[in-house]
Design an enzyme around this catalytic site. Sequence first.
Site, PDB file in Angstrom:
ATOM      1  N   HIS A   8      -8.582 -30.661  57.864  1.00 36.51           N
ATOM      2  CA  HIS A   8      -7.934 -30.204  56.626  1.00 36.51           C
ATOM      3  C   HIS A   8      -7.397 -31.384  55.815  1.00 36.51           C
ATOM      4  O   HIS A   8      -7.220 -32.494  56.328  1.00 36.51           O
ATOM      5  CB  HIS A   8      -6.794 -29.245  56.953  1.00 36.51           C
ATOM      6  CG  HIS A   8      -5.713 -29.885  57.784  1.00 36.51           C
ATOM      7  ND1 HIS A   8      -4.736 -30.694  57.248  1.00 36.51           N
ATOM      8  CD2 HIS A   8      -5.473 -29.849  59.118  1.00 36.51           C
ATOM      9  CE1 HIS A   8      -3.931 -31.128  58.201  1.00 36.51           C
ATOM     10  NE2 HIS A   8      -4.360 -30.633  59.361  1.00 36.51           N
ATOM     11  N   GLU A  79      -4.721 -25.017  65.214  1.00 35.69           N
ATOM     12  CA  GLU A  79      -4.196 -26.182  65.940  1.00 35.69           C
ATOM     13  C   GLU A  79      -3.290 -25.728  67.079  1.00 35.69           C
ATOM     14  O   GLU A  79      -2.862 -24.560  67.144  1.00 35.69           O
ATOM     15  CB  GLU A  79      -3.428 -27.078  64.950  1.00 35.69           C
ATOM     16  CG  GLU A  79      -2.914 -28.388  65.508  1.00 35.69           C
ATOM     17  CD  GLU A  79      -4.039 -29.334  65.964  1.00 35.69           C
ATOM     18  OE1 GLU A  79      -4.664 -29.011  66.985  1.00 35.69           O
ATOM     19  OE2 GLU A  79      -4.231 -30.390  65.330  1.00 35.69           O
TER      20      GLU A  79
END
Length: 207
Positions: A8, A79
């Site tokens: 990201h 995550e």
Amino acid sequence: MELVLVRHAEPDRKAEGPARANPGLSDRGREQATRVADYLATEDVAAIYTSPLLRATETAAVIGRAVGLTPVVRSDLAEFDRDAAEYLHFEDLRVNNDPRYEAFLRDDLTAWGTDVPSFRKRVTAEFDRIIEAHPGEQVLVVSHGGVANAFVGGLIGAGSLTIHEPGYTGFARIRAGRTRRTLVSLNETPHLRGVDLGIRAVRAQGA
């Protein structure tokens, strides 16, 4: 098939309240996302998958517009900090000598309520599903640094979780067949040449 595994873009450090646990992109992050989207726009992409966390979904949305695809959210691409009350910028932890960063380097994820074997098992199972669904195709996956380390580390037989430090919107390429998976590249960032990565600002915060 080929996986293009994209980290990201930079999250917003100014997020407050509940948004601190799941920040969207900073202004610099939006520029990074636009640059990687433009760079990948000519790829022959069959599908885009993304972590459900905002920093990933916002990055994936920018890429999706560039390649004409709607990203598919997969919760197991999140995550290891997905259940944390606050998002921690690892570059800040590093320059501030935060003990949680040193613990992370020792593969101790206790601060985030998980452990490396459980995290790697979850991530690898999701990639297995994506690979199985797209034989002979190219797929983009927008996720996180820890996810990339967990999956790529498993491919190369690394003992430790942390094998590299992917840049924001840096990406890896992996060829995956029925019985063999090959790491082709790691942390590609040609789209970020000439871009202010904010390193000076991070160091100033840690001073």
